[in-house]
Design an enzyme around this catalytic site. Structure first.
Site, short mmCIF file in Angstrom:
data_model
loop_
_atom_site.label_atom_id
_atom_site.label_comp_id
_atom_site.label_asym_id
_atom_site.label_seq_id
_atom_site.Cartn_x
_atom_site.Cartn_y
_atom_site.Cartn_z
N GLU A 130 -1.98 -65.93 -4.85
CA GLU A 130 -2.35 -64.52 -4.99
C GLU A 130 -1.41 -63.60 -4.21
O GLU A 130 -1.20 -63.78 -3.01
CB GLU A 130 -3.79 -64.28 -4.48
CG GLU A 130 -4.21 -62.83 -4.72
CD GLU A 130 -5.43 -62.37 -3.92
OE1 GLU A 130 -6.09 -61.42 -4.36
OE2 GLU A 130 -5.72 -62.96 -2.85
N ASP A 141 -7.19 -59.30 -11.19
CA ASP A 141 -8.65 -59.27 -11.21
C ASP A 141 -9.20 -57.93 -11.69
O ASP A 141 -10.30 -57.83 -12.17
CB ASP A 141 -9.22 -59.65 -9.83
CG ASP A 141 -8.59 -58.88 -8.67
OD1 ASP A 141 -7.63 -58.10 -8.90
OD2 ASP A 141 -9.06 -59.05 -7.55
N SER A 181 -13.27 -57.45 -6.30
CA SER A 181 -12.52 -58.71 -6.36
C SER A 181 -13.42 -59.94 -6.25
O SER A 181 -13.03 -61.02 -6.68
CB SER A 181 -11.47 -58.76 -5.25
OG SER A 181 -10.47 -57.82 -5.49
N HIS A 218 -5.00 -48.93 -3.02
CA HIS A 218 -6.11 -48.24 -2.32
C HIS A 218 -5.56 -47.13 -1.42
O HIS A 218 -6.18 -46.09 -1.26
CB HIS A 218 -6.93 -49.22 -1.46
CG HIS A 218 -7.93 -50.01 -2.23
ND1 HIS A 218 -9.06 -49.45 -2.80
CD2 HIS A 218 -8.01 -51.33 -2.52
CE1 HIS A 218 -9.78 -50.39 -3.41
NE2 HIS A 218 -9.15 -51.55 -3.26
N ASP A 240 -3.22 -54.57 -4.35
CA ASP A 240 -4.49 -53.83 -4.29
C ASP A 240 -4.57 -52.92 -3.07
O ASP A 240 -4.98 -51.77 -3.17
CB ASP A 240 -5.63 -54.86 -4.26
CG ASP A 240 -7.00 -54.24 -4.10
OD1 ASP A 240 -7.45 -53.55 -5.03
OD2 ASP A 240 -7.62 -54.44 -3.03
MG MG Z 1 -7.67 -60.38 -3.50
ZN ZN Z 2 -9.49 -53.48 -4.05
#
Ligand code: MG
Ligand code: ZN
Length: 347
Positions: free
Chosen positions: A237, A284, A72, A246, A242
């Protein structure tokens, strides 16, 4: 005499320019949000996403300078500053030169600028818009750089990096031109020109574990605050799509996506009413190598499998709405997102 005519001409040209207000730009980043995430979010949400209302769609290549799979920091820097750099590096290019971000260029052009995130405000994605550090993990250094910056409004976690520091400095006190807010009500009612809203001491929890305020409420109020006779640039954001990916947790991903979809709706409502606001929604990088393996459309159920606990190299979609949104159709490097925004504000 001649001099006066030139002066008159110059004045009328610059007056003419200032009459056409530059567009507001809202850049919305779903960290780790690939096409499969969006698809899963859509089917889980009665087969609907607000992204269907967007005018143009593009694809962004996310590789960093040294890896096909970016992190990122490198991809944040690419979108913020138009420069491909090494993974982990924020706002510095391969020759050790500090980059200038779109937020910083907008500020020079008298834009109001703001950042609203669901991670710590010093995390890699927001940091890419104001900090220059060799390692994204130098959070105290990044906080110091934010304290010396000129961001008009920022919202995110990570308060401890400002007032519980190894160097014993209290940045909240040093930032005397800011009003620091502690609650959403205070945030709504504040009329301060410079606002910091540090929502959590460290990492904000996931939406499912009760993170507040919601990103859609923050988006709605922040856009109201930012809009004035000046144009604004705002980066919003949804940071934890994300983190859920993960963890290979589809439930986590879906609850973050649902909130992001509502936040995008708020931004779109604003842009439609305003008429001079460009919204760009992108990511991203993809996280988790997600694939949809089954489900039921009528029951809004999705089944999906992750192929990695890290990021993947798939291109990510870019959705755009508003003035100059056509520039964002096609396939291009993530650095072009910066180039295109720059082209718009240089007009
Ligand atoms: Mg981020
Ligand atoms: Zn990540």
């Amino acid at each position: 005499m001649k001099k006066n005519i030139i002066l008159l001409l110059f004045t009328s040209i610059s007056f003419g320019q200032s009459e056409d207000k530059l567009p507001n730009i809202i850049l919305m980043i779903g960290d780790g949000m690939g096409l499969s995430h969006i698809t899963a979010g859509m089917y889980a949400n009665n087969n609907k996403t607000i992204l269907e209302e967007f005018e143009y769609i593009g694809l962004s290549k996310t590789h960093s300078l040294n890896y096909l799979i970016t992190d990122s920091a490198a991809s944040g820097t690419a979108m913020a500053s138009g420069v491909k750099t090494l993974n982990r590096v924020v706002g510095i290019d391969e020759n050790n030169k500090k980059t200038k971000s779109i937020l910083e260029i907008c500020k020079e052009k008298k834009y109001n600028v703001g950042l609203v995130v669901t991670s710590e405000i010093v995390h890699a994605t927001p940091a890419s818009f104001y900090a220059k550090v060799q390692s994204r993990y130098n959070y105290e250094d990044i906080a110091l750089q934010l304290s010396e910056h000129d961001v008009d409004l920022f919202v995110g976690g990570g308060k401890d990096y400002f007032n519980k520091r190894k160097d014993k400095r209290n940045l909240l006190e040093e930032m005397s031109d800011y009003t620091f807010i502690d609650s959403f009500d205070e945030f709504k009612n504040s009329s301060s020109k410079k606002i910091g809203f540090l929502t959590y001491p460290g990492k904000p929890p996931s939406k499912a574990l009760g993170r507040k305020p919601s990103l859609d409420d923050l988006t709605e109020i922040s856009l109201k605050k930012m809009s004035s006779e000046r144009p604004f640039f705002m980066m919003i954001e949804s940071s934890q799509i994300d983190w859920g990916a993960h963890d290979n947790s589809l439930t986590y991903v879906l609850s973050e996506l649902k909130e992001f979809d509502s936040a995008i709706s708020k931004a779109l409502e604003f842009a439609i009413a305003d008429g001079n606001t460009l919204i760009i929604v992108t990511s991203d990088h993809e996280t988790g190598g997600l694939s949809l393996s089954g489900g039921n459309v009528k029951k809004s159920r999705v089944k999906a499998d992750f192929s990695t606990g890290g990021h993947s190299g798939s291109m990510v979609p870019v959705f755009s709405y508003g003035p100059n949104s056509e520039l964002f159709s096609g396939i291009y490097d993530n650095t072009s997102i910066f180039d295109k925004m720059l082209e718009i504000i240089k007009n």
